[in-house]
Design a protein around this motif. Structure first.
Motif, PDB file in Angstrom:
ATOM      1  N   UNK A  34     -30.996   5.513 -10.492  1.00  0.00           N
ATOM      2  CA  UNK A  34     -30.417   6.728 -11.065  1.00  0.00           C
ATOM      3  C   UNK A  34     -29.100   6.377 -11.742  1.00  0.00           C
ATOM      4  N   UNK A  35     -28.941   6.820 -12.976  1.00  0.00           N
ATOM      5  CA  UNK A  35     -27.644   6.711 -13.660  1.00  0.00           C
ATOM      6  C   UNK A  35     -27.070   8.113 -13.814  1.00  0.00           C
ATOM      7  N   UNK A  36     -25.859   8.292 -13.313  1.00  0.00           N
ATOM      8  CA  UNK A  36     -25.223   9.608 -13.316  1.00  0.00           C
ATOM      9  C   UNK A  36     -24.081   9.624 -14.330  1.00  0.00           C
ATOM     10  N   UNK A  37     -24.122  10.589 -15.253  1.00  0.00           N
ATOM     11  CA  UNK A  37     -23.054  10.713 -16.246  1.00  0.00           C
ATOM     12  C   UNK A  37     -22.434  12.101 -16.141  1.00  0.00           C
ATOM     13  N   UNK A  38     -21.483  12.213 -15.224  1.00  0.00           N
ATOM     14  CA  UNK A  38     -20.849  13.505 -14.957  1.00  0.00           C
ATOM     15  C   UNK A  38     -19.369  13.424 -15.319  1.00  0.00           C
ATOM     16  N   UNK A  39     -19.073  12.656 -16.373  1.00  0.00           N
ATOM     17  CA  UNK A  39     -17.684  12.576 -16.839  1.00  0.00           C
ATOM     18  C   UNK A  39     -16.898  11.462 -16.167  1.00  0.00           C
ATOM     19  N   UNK A  40     -15.774  11.136 -16.774  1.00  0.00           N
ATOM     20  CA  UNK A  40     -14.935  10.033 -16.336  1.00  0.00           C
ATOM     21  C   UNK A  40     -13.538  10.622 -16.198  1.00  0.00           C
ATOM     22  N   UNK A  41     -12.929  10.421 -15.031  1.00  0.00           N
ATOM     23  CA  UNK A  41     -11.625  11.058 -14.784  1.00  0.00           C
ATOM     24  C   UNK A  41     -10.530  10.014 -14.612  1.00  0.00           C
ATOM     25  N   UNK A  42      -9.551  10.001 -15.539  1.00  0.00           N
ATOM     26  CA  UNK A  42      -8.461   9.038 -15.420  1.00  0.00           C
ATOM     27  C   UNK A  42      -7.569   9.394 -14.231  1.00  0.00           C
ATOM     28  N   UNK A  43      -7.081   8.390 -13.535  1.00  0.00           N
ATOM     29  CA  UNK A  43      -6.203   8.638 -12.400  1.00  0.00           C
ATOM     30  C   UNK A  43      -4.755   8.764 -12.889  1.00  0.00           C
ATOM     31  N   UNK A  44      -4.472   9.926 -13.484  1.00  0.00           N
ATOM     32  CA  UNK A  44      -3.155  10.146 -14.090  1.00  0.00           C
ATOM     33  C   UNK A  44      -2.494  11.423 -13.595  1.00  0.00           C
ATOM     34  N   UNK A  45      -2.986  11.974 -12.486  1.00  0.00           N
ATOM     35  CA  UNK A  45      -2.406  13.232 -11.972  1.00  0.00           C
ATOM     36  C   UNK A  45      -0.915  13.065 -11.685  1.00  0.00           C
ATOM     37  N   UNK A  46      -0.498  11.868 -11.231  1.00  0.00           N
ATOM     38  CA  UNK A  46       0.915  11.649 -10.863  1.00  0.00           C
ATOM     39  C   UNK A  46       1.842  11.652 -12.089  1.00  0.00           C
ATOM     40  N   UNK A  47       1.257  11.669 -13.284  1.00  0.00           N
ATOM     41  CA  UNK A  47       2.077  11.655 -14.508  1.00  0.00           C
ATOM     42  C   UNK A  47       2.345  13.048 -15.064  1.00  0.00           C
ATOM     43  N   UNK A  48       1.871  14.084 -14.330  1.00  0.00           N
ATOM     44  CA  UNK A  48       1.893  15.424 -14.949  1.00  0.00           C
ATOM     45  C   UNK A  48       3.300  15.904 -15.301  1.00  0.00           C
ATOM     46  N   UNK A  49       4.322  15.444 -14.561  1.00  0.00           N
ATOM     47  CA  UNK A  49       5.687  15.853 -14.910  1.00  0.00           C
ATOM     48  C   UNK A  49       6.455  14.790 -15.704  1.00  0.00           C
ATOM     49  N   UNK A  50       5.751  13.771 -16.168  1.00  0.00           N
ATOM     50  CA  UNK A  50       6.417  12.732 -16.963  1.00  0.00           C
ATOM     51  C   UNK A  50       6.239  13.041 -18.446  1.00  0.00           C
TER      52      UNK A  50
ATOM     53  N   UNK B 257       0.843  -1.184   0.000  1.00  0.00           N
ATOM     54  CA  UNK B 257       0.000   0.000   0.000  1.00  0.00           C
ATOM     55  C   UNK B 257       0.881   1.238   0.000  1.00  0.00           C
ATOM     56  N   UNK B 258       0.552   2.178  -0.842  1.00  0.00           N
ATOM     57  CA  UNK B 258       1.366   3.390  -0.921  1.00  0.00           C
ATOM     58  C   UNK B 258       0.891   4.241  -2.067  1.00  0.00           C
ATOM     59  N   UNK B 259       1.291   5.490  -2.021  1.00  0.00           N
ATOM     60  CA  UNK B 259       0.851   6.462  -2.997  1.00  0.00           C
ATOM     61  C   UNK B 259       2.001   6.759  -3.960  1.00  0.00           C
ATOM     62  N   UNK B 260       1.814   6.463  -5.234  1.00  0.00           N
ATOM     63  CA  UNK B 260       2.861   6.767  -6.210  1.00  0.00           C
ATOM     64  C   UNK B 260       2.772   8.243  -6.582  1.00  0.00           C
ATOM     65  N   UNK B 261       3.855   8.973  -6.331  1.00  0.00           N
ATOM     66  CA  UNK B 261       3.862  10.413  -6.584  1.00  0.00           C
ATOM     67  C   UNK B 261       4.295  10.742  -8.005  1.00  0.00           C
ATOM     68  N   UNK B 262       5.241   9.950  -8.528  1.00  0.00           N
ATOM     69  CA  UNK B 262       5.749  10.246  -9.872  1.00  0.00           C
ATOM     70  C   UNK B 262       6.538   9.055 -10.401  1.00  0.00           C
ATOM     71  N   UNK B 263       6.781   9.049 -11.709  1.00  0.00           N
ATOM     72  CA  UNK B 263       7.674   8.055 -12.301  1.00  0.00           C
ATOM     73  C   UNK B 263       8.695   8.793 -13.160  1.00  0.00           C
ATOM     74  N   UNK B 264       9.889   8.174 -13.279  1.00  0.00           N
ATOM     75  CA  UNK B 264      10.961   8.805 -14.034  1.00  0.00           C
ATOM     76  C   UNK B 264      11.615   7.755 -14.900  1.00  0.00           C
TER      77      UNK B 264
END
Lengths: 308, 308
Positions: free
Chosen positions: B235-251, B81-88
């Motif tokens: 109820x079906x909610x369609x408010x967009x789909x967000x990829x979990x790619x924030x940690x890639x912003x500097x890659x 378990x852990x949070x990946x901050x970035x990859x290089x």
């Protein structure tokens, strides 16, 4: 010809088509599968499937096949037995010829799979999945610290023999004439020979695969004209992979140089409304997990195609 | 930094990574998965999975997740378990930063999935999977001849509302301001309105989703400034789909315009040795079957990459 036009006809009823059928029938699309041999395809004839995701201790191939069939039928998929001779694209309507009957459909999924090349010797068919294998990724892990024989001399035979050294303590590589693999692979192979992990036998043909009490124990071979007995715990045969695409020979479906069907990432072939998934697809990995994934993707694309 | 270099680090431990791990560990590749929340990903929080191939009567999401985890661990996968901050990317070696620790690896699989956009109203989280849904393909079939509400006014909301008319007897479409969908979809929608299958409510915001005895029964909404109660079974909610790619912003990993990771058919990103599979991938179908298939394909590609 019946005037009824199906939403989708699937050719083949292996894991890929059965999965696609779960999806299309759940979306109320009228779905018919045509199978010429065994529902469940190659999976159905696999003794134990160890790497299909969701079954932590593995699942018998026949059980997985039955469960896939039940699931597709539960949502309304119709499975018919018959031999598809050809398909014809007439734009919005496509025609599938099954045992000389023409059936109309709005879309087609081709999931006819592919077949492993055989060497056709006594014992090969009898011990399939129980000592005789065609897929190292699928079954290599069953041979930890065992002796193995690999039959073949092409790229995939050499590549898979090297791969199998991860598990087996020793491998006899039986090559009918000479090695046909790439220079790079041959240099790599040399390293494994030097380390004593692989022994290469050139000009060696396999005559019989022999089992005792259900376990493969040895092979009878002929090496440079003389009989040779090779003791082993299992045999991996790499005699090529043949896509089941003969019925497409008069169609305009684009195939690769080996006869596998080319698709894009959405499993669409070069003809709109005709899709392909699973082992018959160019680039297929011959894994059930991939076949079902591609089946689901194809169903998604079919649904979008029919809506547009 | 430890000098140990892993064969492969997988970011995320949902169905796609767990499947890939079954394959890589079976091939004796040293495999570590980093998960920041729930092993099994979105699947683990799904009440009943009806369309995962191999379970004819469906399987509870949490059970499927547990079985996938057991299977991967059986072959030696390590889940941390852990949070990946970035990859290089440093060529043959890649560096993954997990909670400020740098970990070295020869290859990376990114399977961090994506998240459904939420409307953040009382009842939404509480009744997720039991009356509140985000995926029509997954859960639409549970609503045969029932009343449904669809929340959203974009392309996917309209497309999915039309799709859900295959099951539901009537749909109330709640649009916060005006419809933002394409002309084609709007014309199509008009047809369903004319037939009385869909009722469109513009300038309508949802305030609360209410359930009685565990079943969603109605919504409290505000339509053009006035309170409106809408009775419904789901109820079906369609408010967009967000990829979990924030940690890639500097890659340098190539993303599509919505932030999903671009790959080729072999699940390879634009950087050699870095792969992506499952719901985080551009073009993903948000289906478990596809996620596992792509995981198996990615493992195959990783194995080939590490051999070369």
């Amino acid at each position: 010809m019946s005037d009824n036009i199906h939403d989708v006809i699937m050719i083949g009823a292996g894991p890929s088509a059965l999965t696609a059928a779960v999806y299309t029938t759940r979306e109320n699309l009228d779905t018919v599968l045509y199978e010429k041999a065994t529902v469940g395809g190659l999976a159905a004839s696999t003794d134990m499937v160890d790497n299909y995701p969701g079954f932590p201790n593995g699942v018998e191939g026949i059980v997985l096949a039955e469960q896939l069939q039940k699931q597709a039928e539960r949502f309304g998929a119709v499975i018919e037995f018959g031999n598809v001779d050809s398909i014809r694209d007439e734009g919005a309507v496509k025609v599938v010829t099954v045992d000389d009957n023409e059936i109309k459909t709005r879309s087609i999924l081709i999931s006819t799979g592919s077949s492993y090349g055989k060497i056709n010797v006594p014992g090969e068919a009898e011990h399939y999945g129980k000592g005789v294998h065609y897929c190292a990724t699928c079954d290599g892990a069953f041979y930890k610290d065992k002796r193995l024989v690999v039959v073949g001399g092409g790229n995939s035979a050499i590549q898979e023999a090297i791969f199998l050294t991860r598990f087996a303590k020793h491998i006899d590589l039986l090559v009918r004439s000479t090695i046909k693999a790439s220079e790079v692979l041959q240099r790599k192979l040399q390293k494994y020979e030097d380390e004593g992990k692989i022994t290469v036998h050139l000009e060696t043909s396999t005559n019989e695969i022999v089992a005792t009490n259900g376990y493969v124990t040895h092979l009878h071979t002929t090496k440079e004209g003389k009989p040779m007995k090779v003791e082993t715990d299992g045999v991996f045969i790499f005699a090529g992979l043949k896509p089941n695409t003969a019925f497409l020979k008069n169609s305009d479906i684009e195939l690769d140089e080996s006869g596998f069907i080319k698709t894009d990432l959405n499993m669409q072939t070069n003809i709109p409304g005709i899709f392909a998934s699973g082992d018959v697809r160019s680039g297929a990995t011959m894994q059930i997990a991939c076949a079902v994934g591609e089946g689901a993707t194809a169903a998604h694309s079919i649904s979008k195609y029919l809506q547009s």
